[in-house]
Enzyme design. Structure first.
Site, mmCIF file in Angstrom:
data_model
loop_
_atom_site.group_PDB
_atom_site.id
_atom_site.type_symbol
_atom_site.label_atom_id
_atom_site.label_comp_id
_atom_site.label_asym_id
_atom_site.label_seq_id
_atom_site.Cartn_x
_atom_site.Cartn_y
_atom_site.Cartn_z
ATOM 1 N N ALA A 78 -22.027 37.407 -11.323
ATOM 2 C CA ALA A 78 -23.195 37.236 -10.451
ATOM 3 C C ALA A 78 -23.746 38.527 -9.854
ATOM 4 O O ALA A 78 -24.909 38.558 -9.447
ATOM 5 C CB ALA A 78 -22.840 36.268 -9.322
ATOM 6 N N CYS A 84 -29.420 41.488 -20.676
ATOM 7 C CA CYS A 84 -30.648 42.290 -20.612
ATOM 8 C C CYS A 84 -30.553 43.359 -21.691
ATOM 9 O O CYS A 84 -30.829 44.524 -21.473
ATOM 10 C CB CYS A 84 -30.915 42.857 -19.227
ATOM 11 S SG CYS A 84 -29.708 44.021 -18.652
HETATM 12 C C1 SAM Z 1 -25.712 41.887 -15.908
HETATM 13 S S1 SAM Z 1 -24.824 41.981 -14.439
HETATM 14 C C2 SAM Z 1 -25.283 40.481 -13.645
HETATM 15 C C3 SAM Z 1 -26.614 40.580 -12.927
HETATM 16 C C4 SAM Z 1 -26.817 39.422 -11.970
HETATM 17 N N1 SAM Z 1 -26.709 38.139 -12.618
HETATM 18 C C5 SAM Z 1 -28.160 39.488 -11.253
HETATM 19 O O1 SAM Z 1 -29.126 38.852 -11.704
HETATM 20 O O2 SAM Z 1 -28.246 40.184 -10.232
HETATM 21 C C6 SAM Z 1 -23.211 41.665 -14.976
HETATM 22 C C7 SAM Z 1 -22.195 41.604 -13.846
HETATM 23 O O3 SAM Z 1 -20.954 41.196 -14.431
HETATM 24 C C8 SAM Z 1 -19.920 41.846 -13.738
HETATM 25 N N2 SAM Z 1 -18.712 41.772 -14.580
HETATM 26 C C9 SAM Z 1 -18.261 42.660 -15.489
HETATM 27 N N3 SAM Z 1 -17.135 42.209 -16.063
HETATM 28 C C10 SAM Z 1 -16.877 41.008 -15.497
HETATM 29 C C11 SAM Z 1 -15.829 40.070 -15.649
HETATM 30 N N4 SAM Z 1 -14.831 40.285 -16.509
HETATM 31 N N5 SAM Z 1 -15.867 38.953 -14.893
HETATM 32 C C12 SAM Z 1 -16.866 38.724 -14.019
HETATM 33 N N6 SAM Z 1 -17.882 39.603 -13.832
HETATM 34 C C13 SAM Z 1 -17.875 40.721 -14.560
HETATM 35 C C14 SAM Z 1 -20.455 43.218 -13.474
HETATM 36 O O4 SAM Z 1 -19.753 43.838 -12.427
HETATM 37 C C15 SAM Z 1 -21.917 42.917 -13.156
HETATM 38 O O5 SAM Z 1 -22.066 42.780 -11.763
#
Ligand code: SAM
Length: 466
Positions: free
Chosen positions: A274, A395
């Site tokens: 998130a 994205c």
């Molecule tokens: C593309 S961003 C999400 C953007 C968000 N949905 C928004 O609209 O603001 C992906 C997120 O996944 C998190 N992330 C990375 N690996 C992860 C994992 N194994 N489990 C959960 N979250 C993870 C990252 O820290 C990052 O905040």
């Protein structure tokens, strides 16, 4: 930049906006810093007024974005590969080149101040070299430089990559993705769109805020708008956080999960990845209106805190957990009706926003991320109840992060999940004018900066069997 490195002639003044831009550009080159995170603080610390802040932003972002093209020019003007030029000197040359070629600033101002930067921060012996290179650059017109760079290219792809300032591997990945929807001919438009700064776009959280009268509605998102005027932070603050800065494509993919089918009150939703919470806030507003419950999860504690702040303006209790999303399917099997996997990705679809990101990513990042994306998607599917829905979003338009991840997950599920027509869902939200390419067989949907003026968001919707 430490004071002991500063040397200058007593009469040599460098405009504060140029100093700020140069400091940030150097930090990106030297320390792998993120320009979008560093620049606002550097502008504030220098006390720049609005006009100078805008100038510093253009100098910094424009230089970083176009540095692939400027490096070709500098190499020709210097008569040597840029790899043989000291990093600090190269950054000053890039900044000068952007002013001469990209901004058409008066030659003497661009050259003198860039040379002054080299005198102040580089080695004394490089001052004459930098002066010579910049004067050579000013001796040809921008059009003549386009021709010179074209002629020096080693292939058609190398030429297009150079002129549009993209790494060649990114260009090829974009071509493959466009070709998959029968639109390879749009490649050049896409590459050029990546070099235009996007307009500031807002979302009014549905049911909680509305578009200001003076703003223009988005073309596709029913809750999006531009042109609210003034400082974006002030617009958000005035609406108590119920208006948020958010790309139109991000709005559409979040709405697609919430609106793909009618919501049964009491449904439970999960936003698995998130942080920083942009889509969570929109999902929270949708959940509130429909009587659903929402939980958000994020791996990184500091980003989980940003999610808490993002959902605070929505009068809905949204628990935020800090877990590795790949373990959520095992911890909470069959627990949710709708799950959003906004997966960590290369971000190649948001190059307009992150000027240096195109140079930071490497092809090997794609394979590593695709493995994580697959595990997150499997976990999301395992956490979804029979009859539930999973939205897989990136994205990035790179096929290895998009369609390949989804089709492999569908195969692995052995009939437990099947793809819904995400394009039809998006068109139901955005209207029939949403052109999603010519591939009639594809169920996932890909948005594009050049075609939709959004980030290149990808979405697949997976239905879990009853
Ligand atoms: C593309 S961003 C999400 C953007 C968000 N949905 C928004 O609209 O603001 C992906 C997120 O996944 C998190 N992330 C990375 N690996 C992860 C994992 N194994 N489990 C959960 N979250 C993870 C990252 O820290 C990052 O905040």
């Amino acid at each position: 930049m430490t004071d002991d490195r500063r040397r200058s002639r007593p009469d040599e003044r460098i405009q504060p906006a140029r100093l700020v831009a140069f400091d940030v550009i150097s930090a990106v080159s030297r320390d792998d810093a993120y320009a979008n995170l560093l620049l606002p603080g550097a502008i504030a610390a220098a006390g720049l007024d609005r006009a100078d802040a805008a100038l510093a932003t253009e100098l910094c972002y424009g230089t970083l974005r176009m540095s692939g093209y400027y490096d070709r020019i500098i190499a020709i003007a210097a008569g040597r590969p840029v790899g043989q030029i000291d990093e600090t000197v190269l950054d000053a040359l890039r900044l000068g080149c952007h002013q001469v070629i990209g901004m058409r600033v008066a030659d003497h101002a661009a050259v003198n101040e860039s040379v002054a930067l080299v005198r102040r921060y580089g080695s004394r012996s490089a001052v004459g070299f930098a002066n010579g290179v910049l004067r050579a650059i000013t001796r040809r017109s921008p059009d003549a430089w386009t021709r010179a760079v074209s002629e020096a290219a080693t292939s058609a792809d190398d030429r297009e990559a150079a002129l549009t300032s993209h790494p060649e591997w990114v260009l090829r990945a974009f071509r493959r993705s466009l070709a998959a929807e029968g639109r390879e001919s749009e490649l050049s438009d896409l590459l050029r769109a990546d070099n235009d700064a996007p307009a500031v776009n807002f979302a009014a959280l549905p049911g909680l805020a509305s578009r200001p009268a003076e703003a223009s509605p988005n073309r596709f998102s029913p809750v999006g708008f531009t042109g609210a005027g003034g400082d974006p932070d002030a617009v958000v603050t005035a609406a108590a956080g119920r208006v948020r800065v958010q790309d139109e494509g991000s709005q559409l993919v979040a709405l697609a999960l919430a609106r793909a089918r009618p919501v049964v009150p009491g449904e439970t939703w999960l936003d698995l990845c998130a942080g920083p919470g942009g889509k969570t806030a929109l999902l929270a507003a949708e959940a509130l209106a429909a009587g659903a419950h929402l939980t958000a999860n994020e791996l990184v504690p500091a980003r989980a805190e940003l999610v808490r702040r993002a959902v605070a303006p929505v009068p809905l209790d949204v628990p935020v957990t800090v877990l590795d999303g790949t373990t959520v399917g095992e911890r909470h099997p069959l627990a949710f009706d709708r799950v959003l996997v906004d997966a960590p990705c290369t971000g190649l679809g948001a190059l307009r926003r992150r000027p240096e990101a195109r140079w930071r990513k490497q092809p090997r990042d794609v394979a590593e991320l695709a493995d994580l994306q697959a595990r997150l998607l499997d976990s999301a599917i395992a956490a979804t109840r029979p009859g539930g829905l999973v939205a897989y979003v990136t994205c990035s338009p790179h096929l290895a992060e998009t369609r390949a991840v989804v089709s492999a997950a569908v195969r692995r599920s052995r009939g437990r999940v099947s793809e819904l027509d995400a394009g039809a869902v998006l068109r139901g939200i955005a209207g029939d004018g949403l052109d999603l390419g010519d591939d009639g067989e594809r169920l996932s949907a890909q948005l594009w900066p050049h075609r939709h003026a959004t980030d290149a968001m990808f979405i697949a919707l997976l239905a879990v069997a009853e």
